[in-house]
Structures are given as structure tokens and as C-alpha cells.
Motif scaffolding. Sequence first.
Motif, PDB file in Angstrom:
ATOM      1  N   ALA A   1      -7.169  28.907  45.633  1.00 37.26           N
ATOM      2  CA  ALA A   1      -7.799  29.229  46.915  1.00 37.26           C
ATOM      3  C   ALA A   1      -6.774  29.269  48.038  1.00 37.26           C
ATOM      4  O   ALA A   1      -5.742  28.591  47.985  1.00 37.26           O
ATOM      5  CB  ALA A   1      -8.889  28.211  47.241  1.00 37.26           C
TER       6      ALA A   1
ATOM      7  N   ILE B   1     -13.440  24.157  49.598  1.00 31.43           N
ATOM      8  CA  ILE B   1     -12.537  24.648  48.550  1.00 31.43           C
ATOM      9  C   ILE B   1     -12.632  23.753  47.320  1.00 31.43           C
ATOM     10  O   ILE B   1     -12.726  24.235  46.179  1.00 31.43           O
ATOM     11  CB  ILE B   1     -11.078  24.707  49.057  1.00 31.43           C
ATOM     12  CG1 ILE B   1     -10.900  25.882  50.033  1.00 31.43           C
ATOM     13  CG2 ILE B   1     -10.089  24.839  47.893  1.00 31.43           C
ATOM     14  CD1 ILE B   1      -9.565  25.909  50.746  1.00 31.43           C
TER      15      ILE B   1
ATOM     16  N   CYS C   1     -10.217  32.194  54.394  1.00 28.29           N
ATOM     17  CA  CYS C   1      -9.958  31.117  53.446  1.00 28.29           C
ATOM     18  C   CYS C   1     -10.956  31.223  52.303  1.00 28.29           C
ATOM     19  O   CYS C   1     -12.068  31.737  52.470  1.00 28.29           O
ATOM     20  CB  CYS C   1     -10.056  29.746  54.113  1.00 28.29           C
ATOM     21  SG  CYS C   1     -11.718  29.288  54.630  1.00 28.29           S
TER      22      CYS C   1
ATOM     23  N   ILE D   1     -14.642  29.438  48.774  1.00 29.23           N
ATOM     24  CA  ILE D   1     -15.217  28.187  49.241  1.00 29.23           C
ATOM     25  C   ILE D   1     -16.692  28.126  48.846  1.00 29.23           C
ATOM     26  O   ILE D   1     -17.314  29.144  48.565  1.00 29.23           O
ATOM     27  CB  ILE D   1     -15.099  28.015  50.775  1.00 29.23           C
ATOM     28  CG1 ILE D   1     -15.861  29.128  51.517  1.00 29.23           C
ATOM     29  CG2 ILE D   1     -13.643  27.956  51.216  1.00 29.23           C
ATOM     30  CD1 ILE D   1     -15.951  28.920  53.024  1.00 29.23           C
TER      31      ILE D   1
END
Length: 367
Positions: free
Chosen positions: A160, A175, A256, A259
Motif C-alpha cells: 500500500a 491500510i 493512499c 485502505i
Amino acid sequence: MQVSEGKVKAIIDEGVFYNPQMELCRTLCSLAVGALGKKVDVADVMCASGIRGIRYKKENKNAGELALCDRSKKAIACAEKNAKLNKIKCATICKDAREFLREAECDFLELDPFGTPVPFLHDSFVCLEKKRESFFSVTATDTAVLCGAHASACLKNYGAVPLNNHMCHENGLRILAAKVVLSAAPFNLAAVPVFSISHKHYMKIIFKIQKGAQKAVAACKSIGFGMFCPACLYQNAQTMPIGPSCPSCSNKASYCGPIWLGQLWDGVLVERMKKMAQEIEYAKPAEKLLCVMQQECKLGAYGYYDIHWIAKKLKADIAPKEKIIDRICRQGFSAVPTHFCPTAIRTDAPHDVVIGAAVEGARWKTR
């Protein structure tokens, strides 16, 4: 060294690991075990002094058989001594954690390693797939990795991309959750968080594990990506990235993920934990935290806004947090504090409303 935690007294022998800063975490997890209601056999892997597993057993009537495992002979000798000191019957096993997990069977698996739990996930699910339903309590202490200070290590360990910004602790927790969910799925196991906390140097999630291919697929569908715009502070989360540009100001956005997009808490479990904590003197710090989490759980929104970050971005004086919450609520939205950050607000309001509430009369162009 002699220590006292909850209802347990323990002797920590030289060379045996014990972290006093994890006492709150152990208290919260013990409350979670008790709040489950039904009987659970507990296995504490990498138990060290054994204090965590012993607390689960001594403080909760529904805790059944207890197994304490550690590859250190010193640790197992210390755990045995502490079990006897607290009049707790348990099995003590001196083995490597992965070897133990391949052979073990339990209803509540405690995995509290040093650093990342990722190398132990596969064997954990070998253990947990033996039950139709179970619980998996996972700790990660590599918070610098999950929070984005070491992005390449996060990519290597968790597969990740993190974000090192004001919301790094929630993104890091999500994550970790996504990694566990995706690791469980090939075993036809659905992992869904029922309790989560990010505190000081650690992140902890307790998952409900259920057998079934369709349930595993449903859990995987709650995996996605978070988006943050450093230019206008817009943030969002979706199952797929929406593009390189911020939909609010058209500047380049940061992403990001993967998740976990779903809830981080089960509201019923948190309510039970809070009621238990109200009746226990040593659990008062946990009760305060659970009250905040209960508000977060009811709101259920992704992300939060740190008013210090807003102040830095706007280079302006910002209203107190309580005032900002009041202004947001008066506009028909919900806003609550968050346990992730004392100066932050979790809200379902659009980001321009949040910024307008932070700086009264602010004009914020969103299109």
C-alpha cells in the motif's frame, strides 16, 4: 520488577519484554473480550510475560481455555510464574509463533508482535479457518511505516501507498485493516473490524472472522483508496481513484491505499465495552476514549480535519474546536471529536463548510 494492571499482578523477569505504555490497549482489549458475551478460548501468541492473556482470562467470565505461546524459554517461564501468581490455569507452549499457529485452534487469537504483523498473517488464518466464527486481535507497532514516514517499507510490507499528512494515523489503521482483509479472503474468511485504536506508537484492530466465500468477497468490496488535496484540503475515499486532479480545485491530488473503507468499530460492541468500563475503576481512562469512539462510530465518515492544518494552510486564526463543531452542526451536518487527534474533527460536512466554520466569514472557492 513487579507490576499491577487491572485485576492482575505480575513479575517481569530480566530479559522478558514488558511495555507499560500498552496498559491502556490491554485494558481496552480485555473489555472487548468481555463484551463479546459468548465463551471464547483465547490464544496469546508471542505472549512475553503473559500479562495480556492472563488479564483476558482473569477479568472476563466468558474467557475459556487460555494458551500462552512464546519461543523464548525465559518468557514462557515468566508467563507460567505469572499464571500461578494470579491463580490462572492455562497451557504454556515454547514454540515459534508460526509453528504454533499452524497447529492451534481458538476462538480469540491475539497477535501482538514487535513491528509489523504481516509475516504472521498467513499462519494466523491457517489457525482461524478451523472455526466458523472467531476473533482476531492484531497489533502493529511500525507506525512510522503505516503513517508514511517510510513509504517504500509500507509498499513492501503492506502492498500500500501511505500518506504522511494530518490524517496519517487513520489512513495507516485502514491500510493495516485492508491488508488483514485481503490476507483472509483466500482462506474464504471475511475479516471485518469491530474495534480499532491508534494510540502513541501502536495501532490495534480486533476483527470478527466469519467463514464463507461470499462473505469474504463482500469484505473485499469495502477496500478502496483515500484521496487528499494539499492545495485546498479536500479529502475523500472511493473504491477506485477518481483521477490525478482534485475535483474541488483541479490541483494535483495525493492518494493512499488500498485502505479499508468500512466502519472501524462495531457500535454495539463499543457500547457494551463502555458500560463495562463505567463499573470498573481501573478502566476510567478507557471509558473516556470509548465515549469519543462511540461518537465517531455513529457518524461513520471517512477522515477528519485537523484545525491546526487548516490554520497553517489559511495562515489565519482558527476558532476553537468546540466552536467549529457548533457552527457545522448549525448548518445541518454532524461533527464530533476523534480519538486519532485531539485537535481534529470528524464530520460529514463538505470541506468548504468545515473551512468556513473554522474561519467565520471565510470565502473558499471550491470550483
